[in-house]
Motif scaffolding. Structure first.
Motif, short mmCIF file in Angstrom:
data_model
loop_
_atom_site.label_atom_id
_atom_site.label_comp_id
_atom_site.label_asym_id
_atom_site.label_seq_id
_atom_site.Cartn_x
_atom_site.Cartn_y
_atom_site.Cartn_z
N LEU A 26 0.83 -1.21 0.00
CA LEU A 26 0.00 0.00 0.00
C LEU A 26 0.86 1.25 0.00
O LEU A 26 0.62 2.19 -0.73
CB LEU A 26 -0.92 0.00 1.24
CG LEU A 26 -2.01 -1.08 1.23
CD1 LEU A 26 -2.72 -1.10 2.57
CD2 LEU A 26 -3.02 -0.81 0.13
N ASP A 27 1.91 1.24 0.82
CA ASP A 27 2.77 2.42 0.91
C ASP A 27 3.49 2.70 -0.40
O ASP A 27 3.65 3.84 -0.80
CB ASP A 27 3.84 2.22 2.01
CG ASP A 27 3.25 2.41 3.40
OD1 ASP A 27 2.20 3.06 3.49
OD2 ASP A 27 3.84 1.90 4.36
N MET A 28 3.92 1.63 -1.05
CA MET A 28 4.77 1.82 -2.22
C MET A 28 3.98 1.97 -3.52
O MET A 28 4.52 2.33 -4.54
CB MET A 28 5.74 0.64 -2.38
CG MET A 28 6.60 0.36 -1.17
SD MET A 28 7.30 1.84 -0.43
CE MET A 28 8.29 2.46 -1.75
N SER A 29 2.69 1.70 -3.48
CA SER A 29 1.93 1.66 -4.73
C SER A 29 1.86 3.03 -5.41
O SER A 29 1.65 3.12 -6.61
CB SER A 29 0.51 1.15 -4.48
OG SER A 29 -0.17 2.06 -3.64
N ALA A 30 2.05 4.08 -4.64
CA ALA A 30 1.93 5.42 -5.24
C ALA A 30 3.23 5.90 -5.88
O ALA A 30 3.27 6.96 -6.48
CB ALA A 30 1.49 6.42 -4.17
N TYR A 52 17.06 5.05 -3.21
CA TYR A 52 17.33 3.66 -2.84
C TYR A 52 17.48 2.80 -4.10
O TYR A 52 18.45 2.04 -4.23
CB TYR A 52 16.18 3.13 -1.97
CG TYR A 52 16.51 1.82 -1.28
CD1 TYR A 52 16.87 1.79 0.06
CD2 TYR A 52 16.47 0.61 -1.98
CE1 TYR A 52 17.19 0.59 0.69
CE2 TYR A 52 16.79 -0.58 -1.36
CZ TYR A 52 17.14 -0.59 -0.02
OH TYR A 52 17.46 -1.77 0.59
N LEU A 53 16.53 2.93 -5.03
CA LEU A 53 16.58 2.10 -6.24
C LEU A 53 17.81 2.41 -7.09
O LEU A 53 18.34 1.54 -7.78
CB LEU A 53 15.31 2.30 -7.08
CG LEU A 53 14.01 1.74 -6.48
CD1 LEU A 53 12.82 2.08 -7.36
CD2 LEU A 53 14.09 0.23 -6.27
N PRO A 83 11.98 -0.68 -2.26
CA PRO A 83 10.71 -0.09 -2.72
C PRO A 83 10.10 -0.88 -3.87
O PRO A 83 10.80 -1.28 -4.79
CB PRO A 83 11.12 1.32 -3.18
CG PRO A 83 12.38 1.61 -2.46
CD PRO A 83 13.09 0.29 -2.32
N MET A 84 8.80 -1.12 -3.81
CA MET A 84 8.10 -1.86 -4.86
C MET A 84 8.10 -1.09 -6.18
O MET A 84 8.21 -1.68 -7.24
CB MET A 84 6.66 -2.15 -4.44
CG MET A 84 6.53 -3.31 -3.49
SD MET A 84 6.80 -4.86 -4.36
CE MET A 84 6.44 -6.03 -3.08
N ASN A 85 7.91 0.20 -6.10
CA ASN A 85 7.86 1.08 -7.28
C ASN A 85 6.70 0.78 -8.22
O ASN A 85 6.81 0.92 -9.44
CB ASN A 85 9.19 1.03 -8.07
CG ASN A 85 9.37 2.25 -8.97
OD1 ASN A 85 8.89 3.33 -8.67
ND2 ASN A 85 10.06 2.07 -10.08
N MET A 312 9.10 -6.22 -9.56
CA MET A 312 9.88 -7.37 -10.08
C MET A 312 10.51 -8.13 -8.91
O MET A 312 11.10 -7.54 -8.01
CB MET A 312 10.95 -6.88 -11.04
CG MET A 312 10.38 -6.32 -12.33
SD MET A 312 9.86 -7.59 -13.51
CE MET A 312 11.40 -7.86 -14.40
N ILE A 313 10.42 -9.47 -8.97
CA ILE A 313 10.72 -10.39 -7.86
C ILE A 313 9.73 -10.05 -6.75
O ILE A 313 9.89 -9.11 -6.00
CB ILE A 313 12.19 -10.33 -7.37
CG1 ILE A 313 13.16 -10.59 -8.53
CG2 ILE A 313 12.39 -11.37 -6.25
CD1 ILE A 313 14.61 -10.64 -8.13
#
Length: 339
Positions: A26-30, A52-53, A83-85, A312-313
């Motif tokens: 939820l946090d990273m979806s934006a 970070y990425l 981060p999901m990104n 990814m992953i």
């Protein structure tokens, strides 16, 4: 100072990411793409995620790789920090793009998405496909395309992409159905026409874990060869018991890619195009790094993949499996070189 501010931002991101996996999504979806966005304000959280990425990494020597495979807690903790990104649907300014997405939350990051050549500049939907270019080893542009499993209404788009991008190989890492539909059967038994692309099956080779089809693609008066690999023994929502079949698949794909006249990206897909797809691409890049540098940085590889396509992953188990596969590859490499 800038350095101090960056440390504060990364600290903030670490705090944000220490929640449960659910809150992490939820946090990273934006979060948007890693490339600069045309927006006036970038929040500290977004800035820290991009930082970070772009910067995170932990090169592992042979011994460190073996050690970390045995320390799964450390790996899962490291994975939870990345981060999901994922992107916000509002960032895709394409009317009705939802009709072409298998999963409504898994969308192509705008800066790296594949755009299909369309007759009409105004018809944005016909140029849309849920697929991203993925950088390879040493940042090689467009080494791969990560995409979702084709749907009934996107099969023609998929073959148009394979033709347009001059792909030498397609790697499919999903069954057609696992509890529910994961992918439609998008190739013919012998011959099929998909939009402007004709697909002919020349031969089929069955191995224990995957099936290879040699295909001829025709469009207009041009003809190209393409290899299709269908890996069927990866269990749904789990990781394989052995990494050997994945390493064998990777080796076969690399051999075909190098010997092919077509120089485009290798297309990789599972169902959503982020989990098993991410594992295959990360393992391929990691093996190349081990071969040429003698170390591997799975954290940095994962960050780069997510910069190109969010999520990814997908799981900590998959992150662990990639390390396990690379450790196995490294052991074989050392045995071959006598080190």
């Amino acid at each position: 100072t800038i350095k101090h501010r960056k440390e504060e931002e990364l600290g903030l991101m670490t705090a944000v990411l220490r929640g449960s996996n659910v809150s992490l999504v939820l946090d990273m979806s934006a979060l948007g793409s890693v490339e600069p966005l045309n927006v006036a304000v970038v929040t500290p959280r977004e800035a820290a995620a991009r930082e970070y990425l772009l910067c995170a990494g932990r090169p592992l020597t042979r011994l460190q790789l073996q050690d970390v495979v045995n320390n799964t807690h450390k790996l899962h903790a490291e994975f939870a920090e990345i981060p999901m990104n994922f992107i916000d649907p509002k960032e895709l300014d394409i009317p009705n793009h939802g009709t072409k997405n298998r999963y409504k939350t898994i969308l192509p990051n705008p800066h790296s998405r594949v755009i299909l050549k369309s007759k009409s500049c105004n018809d944005l939907l016909s140029s849309y496909i849920n697929a991203n270019y993925i950088r390879g080893y040493l940042g090689h542009e467009k080494a791969f395309i990560a995409t979702q499993g084709p749907m009934v209404n996107t099969v023609n788009d998929f073959w148009q992409m394979a033709w347009q991008e001059e792909s030498p190989v397609i790697v499919m890492i999903t069954k057609l159905k696992e509890k529910n539909e994961k992918c439609v059967l998008y190739w013919p038994e012998k011959r099929g026409i998909y939009g402007k692309v004709e697909v002919l099956v020349n031969s089929i080779r069955e191995c224990e874990h995957y099936t290879t089809r040699s295909l001829t693609l025709k469009c207009g008066n041009q003809t190209r060869m393409l290899q299709h690999y269908w890996y069927t023994s990866w269990p749904d929502h789990k990781t394989p018991d052995s990494a050997m079949p994945l390493l064998q698949l990777m080796a076969d794909v690399e051999t075909d890619r190098r010997s092919s006249a077509a120089m485009g990206p290798v297309i990789v897909h599972c169902s959503a195009g982020i989990g098993r797809t991410g594992c295959f691409i990360a393992t391929t890049i990691g093996c190349q790094q081990l071969q040429l540098e003698g170390v591997v940085d799975v954290l940095s590889i994962t960050c780069r993949l997510r910069a190109d396509r969010g999520g990814m992953i997908q799981t900590g188990e998959q992150y662990e499996f990639v390390h396990h596969a690379l450790s196995l590859y490294e052991t074989r490499l050392s045995a071959e070189t006598g080190q």
